[in-house]
Motif scaffolding. Structure first.
Motif, PDB file in Angstrom:
ATOM      1  N   VAL A 102       0.876  -1.170   0.000  1.00 20.52           N
ATOM      2  CA  VAL A 102       0.000   0.000   0.000  1.00 20.52           C
ATOM      3  C   VAL A 102       0.914   1.220   0.000  1.00 20.52           C
ATOM      4  O   VAL A 102       2.036   1.165   0.488  1.00 20.52           O
ATOM      5  CB  VAL A 102      -0.933   0.050   1.229  1.00 20.52           C
ATOM      6  N   TRP A 154       0.640  -5.875  11.702  1.00 19.89           N
ATOM      7  CA  TRP A 154      -0.332  -5.398  10.720  1.00 19.89           C
ATOM      8  C   TRP A 154      -0.139  -6.167   9.420  1.00 19.89           C
ATOM      9  O   TRP A 154       0.938  -6.672   9.134  1.00 19.89           O
ATOM     10  CB  TRP A 154      -0.253  -3.888  10.487  1.00 19.89           C
ATOM     11  N   ILE A 156      -1.839  -6.582   5.118  1.00 18.72           N
ATOM     12  CA  ILE A 156      -2.608  -5.943   4.048  1.00 18.72           C
ATOM     13  C   ILE A 156      -3.716  -6.892   3.605  1.00 18.72           C
ATOM     14  O   ILE A 156      -3.474  -8.078   3.377  1.00 18.72           O
ATOM     15  CB  ILE A 156      -1.710  -5.588   2.853  1.00 18.72           C
ATOM     16  N   ASP A 160      -6.350  -2.511   2.005  1.00 18.34           N
ATOM     17  CA  ASP A 160      -6.302  -1.764   3.258  1.00 18.34           C
ATOM     18  C   ASP A 160      -5.338  -2.454   4.220  1.00 18.34           C
ATOM     19  O   ASP A 160      -4.913  -3.589   3.996  1.00 18.34           O
ATOM     20  CB  ASP A 160      -7.689  -1.689   3.910  1.00 18.34           C
ATOM     21  N   ILE A 161      -5.016  -1.768   5.301  1.00 20.10           N
ATOM     22  CA  ILE A 161      -4.176  -2.346   6.354  1.00 20.10           C
ATOM     23  C   ILE A 161      -5.079  -2.774   7.503  1.00 20.10           C
ATOM     24  O   ILE A 161      -5.999  -2.054   7.885  1.00 20.10           O
ATOM     25  CB  ILE A 161      -3.146  -1.315   6.847  1.00 20.10           C
ATOM     26  N   GLU A 172      -9.181  -1.361  11.026  1.00 15.12           N
ATOM     27  CA  GLU A 172      -9.033  -1.266   9.571  1.00 15.12           C
ATOM     28  C   GLU A 172      -8.493   0.125   9.237  1.00 15.12           C
ATOM     29  O   GLU A 172      -9.086   1.135   9.622  1.00 15.12           O
ATOM     30  CB  GLU A 172     -10.371  -1.486   8.874  1.00 15.12           C
ATOM     31  N   VAL A 173      -7.382   0.162   8.533  1.00 16.42           N
ATOM     32  CA  VAL A 173      -6.741   1.430   8.166  1.00 16.42           C
ATOM     33  C   VAL A 173      -6.878   1.621   6.665  1.00 16.42           C
ATOM     34  O   VAL A 173      -6.464   0.770   5.880  1.00 16.42           O
ATOM     35  CB  VAL A 173      -5.249   1.441   8.550  1.00 16.42           C
ATOM     36  N   SER A 174      -7.469   2.738   6.277  1.00 13.79           N
ATOM     37  CA  SER A 174      -7.658   3.019   4.846  1.00 13.79           C
ATOM     38  C   SER A 174      -7.145   4.411   4.506  1.00 13.79           C
ATOM     39  O   SER A 174      -6.871   5.228   5.390  1.00 13.79           O
ATOM     40  CB  SER A 174      -9.136   2.882   4.461  1.00 13.79           C
ATOM     41  N   ALA A 175      -7.021   4.667   3.219  1.00 13.36           N
ATOM     42  CA  ALA A 175      -6.491   5.944   2.748  1.00 13.36           C
ATOM     43  C   ALA A 175      -7.481   7.071   2.984  1.00 13.36           C
ATOM     44  O   ALA A 175      -8.707   6.870   2.997  1.00 13.36           O
ATOM     45  CB  ALA A 175      -6.157   5.851   1.266  1.00 13.36           C
ATOM     46  N   ILE A 184      -4.932   9.347   7.443  1.00 15.20           N
ATOM     47  CA  ILE A 184      -5.503   8.022   7.252  1.00 15.20           C
ATOM     48  C   ILE A 184      -6.805   7.913   8.033  1.00 15.20           C
ATOM     49  O   ILE A 184      -7.085   8.733   8.912  1.00 15.20           O
ATOM     50  CB  ILE A 184      -4.529   6.906   7.694  1.00 15.20           C
ATOM     51  N   ASN A 187     -10.753   2.550  11.362  1.00 10.53           N
ATOM     52  CA  ASN A 187     -12.068   1.992  11.685  1.00 10.53           C
ATOM     53  C   ASN A 187     -11.890   0.914  12.762  1.00 10.53           C
ATOM     54  O   ASN A 187     -11.389  -0.166  12.496  1.00 10.53           O
ATOM     55  CB  ASN A 187     -12.715   1.388  10.436  1.00 10.53           C
ATOM     56  N   THR A 194     -15.142   5.183  13.863  1.00  9.03           N
ATOM     57  CA  THR A 194     -14.231   5.586  12.792  1.00  9.03           C
ATOM     58  C   THR A 194     -13.604   6.930  13.141  1.00  9.03           C
ATOM     59  O   THR A 194     -14.316   7.878  13.498  1.00  9.03           O
ATOM     60  CB  THR A 194     -14.960   5.690  11.447  1.00  9.03           C
TER      61      THR A 194
END
Length: 202
Positions: A102, A154, A156, A160-161, A172-175, A184, A187, A194
């Motif tokens: 990512v 962590w 992928i 997402d991470i 949950e890590v998203s852009a 970032i 969630n 969130t």
């Protein structure tokens, strides 16, 4: 091999594999397609190696130049360039190693966020991602005392991470919608919360 030729091969592969699934091409044809896929992968990795080599040379040149700079404002710009180059090099190296990557996070920088249960805990949080698949989490109280300090793994998944948080549940890590690596979205699945997080400048 030129980029345009590789693009044609990729396009051809995409079309051919669709046909192979629908019409069940003969074994000989499928073997040719497999060899083409392997060839394309080798070419892609070869290109990435060339890119990594050039970017590492550029990074060293920028680092040498930065050592001569005295202005804090200019030095800040140099550091941003170095951070971007380091991230791009890490992404290319992961591609060469066949790892999923990512590009929306920065490594070795603390992302600050509000505690997911801020109505109970008057704390701020920090997440620091490392290239070895670890992430350090700290929660800090109003007196700047560390109230919580853990290191999680962590991984992928689906672009997402996923932080494998053994205390709060997976995160949950998203852009960021802004497409900015300094921002970032976190969630907290178990807590149904969130939160936005922002990287602290070096």
């Amino acid at each position: 091999m030129k980029i345009s030729n590789i693009f044609l091969i990729i396009t051809f592969l995409g079309i051919s594999f669709s046909l192979a699934q629908e019409n069940e091409l003969p074994r000989e044809a499928q073997e040719i397609l497999k060899k083409l896929e392997q060839f394309e992968e080798r070419e892609q990795k070869s290109l990435e190696r060339d890119v990594v080599k050039k970017k590492k040379e550029l990074l060293k040149a920028v680092e040498r130049s930065a050592r001569k700079v005295e202005s804090k404002g200019i030095l800040k710009l140099y550091k941003k360039v170095m951070i971007d180059l380091e991230r791009e090099i890490a992404t290319s190296e992961a591609i060469i190693e066949g790892k999923e990557v990512v590009n929306f996070i920065e490594y070795d920088i603390a992302y600050h966020y509000e505690h997911p249960a801020s109505h109970i805990f008057q704390q701020r949080g920090e997440l620091t991602f490392y290239r070895n698949g670890k992430v350090k989490m700290q929660h800090i109280d109003k007196k700047d005392n560390v109230a919580f300090d853990k290191t999680w793994d962590w991984e992928i998944k689906g672009g997402d991470i996923i932080i494998l948080d053994g205390t709060h549940g997976n995160i949950e890590v998203s852009a960021s919608p802004r497409n900015d690596s300094k921002r970032i979205i976190l969630n907290w699945v178990k807590l149904d919360k969130t939160i936005k997080a922002r990287a602290k400048n070096r």
